[in-house]
Scaffold this active site. Structure first.
Site, short mmCIF file in Angstrom:
data_model
loop_
_atom_site.label_atom_id
_atom_site.label_comp_id
_atom_site.label_asym_id
_atom_site.label_seq_id
_atom_site.Cartn_x
_atom_site.Cartn_y
_atom_site.Cartn_z
N ASN A 96 0.80 -1.22 0.00
CA ASN A 96 0.00 0.00 0.00
C ASN A 96 0.84 1.28 0.00
OD1 ASN A 96 -2.35 1.82 0.92
ND2 ASN A 96 -0.94 1.90 2.66
N TYR A 146 3.68 9.80 -10.98
CA TYR A 146 2.77 9.01 -10.15
C TYR A 146 1.90 8.11 -11.02
CZ TYR A 146 -1.03 8.04 -6.84
OH TYR A 146 -1.97 7.43 -6.05
N1 LIG Z 1 -5.58 8.97 -1.19
C1 LIG Z 1 -6.01 8.75 -2.42
O1 LIG Z 1 -6.87 9.44 -2.95
C2 LIG Z 1 -5.44 7.61 -3.21
C3 LIG Z 1 -6.03 7.28 -4.45
C4 LIG Z 1 -5.50 6.21 -5.18
C5 LIG Z 1 -4.42 5.52 -4.70
N2 LIG Z 1 -3.86 5.90 -3.49
C6 LIG Z 1 -2.70 5.14 -3.04
O2 LIG Z 1 -3.00 4.57 -1.77
C7 LIG Z 1 -1.78 4.42 -1.04
C8 LIG Z 1 -1.96 5.01 0.35
O3 LIG Z 1 -2.27 6.38 0.19
P1 LIG Z 1 -2.78 7.31 1.40
O4 LIG Z 1 -3.75 8.25 0.80
O5 LIG Z 1 -3.15 6.49 2.55
O6 LIG Z 1 -1.43 8.13 1.67
P2 LIG Z 1 -0.69 8.46 3.06
O7 LIG Z 1 0.37 9.45 2.73
O8 LIG Z 1 -1.69 8.80 4.10
O9 LIG Z 1 -0.04 7.06 3.44
C9 LIG Z 1 1.12 6.58 2.80
C10 LIG Z 1 1.98 5.93 3.86
O10 LIG Z 1 3.13 5.41 3.20
C11 LIG Z 1 4.26 5.71 3.97
N3 LIG Z 1 5.44 5.79 3.13
C12 LIG Z 1 5.77 6.76 2.24
N4 LIG Z 1 6.95 6.50 1.70
C13 LIG Z 1 7.39 5.34 2.25
C14 LIG Z 1 8.56 4.57 2.09
N5 LIG Z 1 9.56 4.96 1.27
N6 LIG Z 1 8.69 3.42 2.81
C15 LIG Z 1 7.70 3.04 3.68
N7 LIG Z 1 6.58 3.73 3.87
C16 LIG Z 1 6.43 4.88 3.16
C17 LIG Z 1 3.97 7.07 4.61
O11 LIG Z 1 4.78 7.31 5.76
C18 LIG Z 1 2.49 6.94 4.91
O12 LIG Z 1 2.27 6.45 6.22
C19 LIG Z 1 -0.70 5.05 -1.88
O13 LIG Z 1 -0.02 4.06 -2.63
C20 LIG Z 1 -1.47 5.97 -2.79
O14 LIG Z 1 -0.79 6.23 -4.00
C21 LIG Z 1 -4.35 6.91 -2.74
#
Ligand SMILES: NC(=O)c1ccc[n+]([C@@H]2O[C@H](COP(=O)([O-])OP(=O)(O)OC[C@H]3O[C@@H](n4cnc5c(N)ncnc54)[C@H](O)[C@@H]3O)[C@@H](O)[C@H]2O)c1
Length: 255
Positions: free
Chosen positions: A90, A158
């Site tokens: 994730n 991205y």
């Molecule tokens: N929020 C949205 O609208 C959305 C939509 C589609 C996909 N996503 C995807 O869902 C996933 C989670 O997104 P989110 O909205 O919860 O974001 P978020 O920023 O709240 O959570 C991401 C987490 O990943 C961790 N992280 C970042 N870089 C890292 C690394 N190098 N090693 C380990 N951990 C790391 C961060 O510390 C954070 O806790 C992501 O892959 C994002 O691309 C999110």
């Protein structure tokens, strides 16, 4: 009995918005959870919530982009949980500076592909032997609906990283299916996390964007966690190699 009763789940980015929701749901459904994050305090907060509800979880620090760090984290997760049945890749980043390919900076592309794509590869590489040793299981990757749609506000590195994850998901599914490991990906539209709220600073910006959404709202972290849980569980036993869009219907609505 929960749908993940007795399973051992490793979740990357478990301290973030979606990862935390998934960690809590997986634990409620009966799984042990290894909560991996580069932000250890955030992973620890998720773990504290799980342990407070009498689940079993452990926080593990790792930078998913770093292969050695990923290898150590998977080994630690397997040791603490007694194995791995489920991997939820994730963790991901969506930096604001990421815009068009026309002004792309190499370092920015390397960073985004390093975390989003290579991070998925690293954890899959090291977790797969444990999942095979467990007799099979499930990997859930995190793509995005931007993998199937262009966007007039480009985030090209991205978007490319999430398209690559979709392709990788299908390839992994073909390789691992005969060994009892299913591999699917989530492709969410905007989920109203702190991250995404920045793109919609006022009501008018939200109203314009939501005009495209037949269901009339952005997604929630629960929407995503529920699908991740379904794909991680035996309830989706005949689904593999799929990239499942959850976007309130935005991608089927041509304006
Ligand atoms: N929020 C949205 O609208 C959305 C939509 C589609 C996909 N996503 C995807 O869902 C996933 C989670 O997104 P989110 O909205 O919860 O974001 P978020 O920023 O709240 O959570 C991401 C987490 O990943 C961790 N992280 C970042 N870089 C890292 C690394 N190098 N090693 C380990 N951990 C790391 C961060 O510390 C954070 O806790 C992501 O892959 C994002 O691309 C999110």
């Amino acid at each position: 009995m929960g749908s993940l009763q007795g399973k051992r789940a490793l979740i990357t980015g478990a301290g973030g918005a979606i990862g935390r929701a998934a960690a809590l749901l997986f634990a409620r459904e009966g799984a042990k959870v290894a909560a991996v994050d580069i932000a250890l305090d955030a992973a620890e907060a998720a773990v504290a919530e799980i342990n407070a509800m009498e689940g079993r979880a452990w926080a593990i620090p790792a930078d998913v982009a770093d292969e050695a760090s990923a290898e150590r984290a998977v080994a630690r997760a397997a040791e603490l949980m007694g194995g791995v049945d489920i991997l939820f890749n994730n963790a991901g980043i969506m930096p604001h500076e990421d815009r068009s390919f026309e002004d792309a900076e190499a370092a920015q592309w390397d960073r985004i592909l390093g975390v989003n794509l290579r991070g998925t590869v690293h954890f899959s590489k090291y977790a797969t032997p444990h999942i095979l040793a467990a007799g099979g299981g499930a990997i859930v990757n995190m793509s995005s609906f931007l993998a199937v749609l262009g966007c007039s506000y480009p985030q090209d590195a991205y978007t490319a990283s999430k398209g690559a994850i979709a392709a990788l998901t299908r390839s992994m599914a073909v390789q691992l299916g005969p060994h009892g490991v299913r591999v699917n990906a989530l492709a969410p539209g905007p989920i109203l996390t702190a991250h995404v709220e920045k793109f919609f600073p006022d009501e008018e910006a939200r109203r314009i964007r939501l005009a495209r959404y037949p269901l009339g709202r952005f997604g929630s972290t629960t929407d995503v966690a529920e699908l991740a849980c379904f794909l991680a569980s035996e309830r989706s036993a005949w689904i593999t190699g799929q990239v499942i869009v959850l976007d309130g219907g935005a991608s089927c609505n041509y304006l």
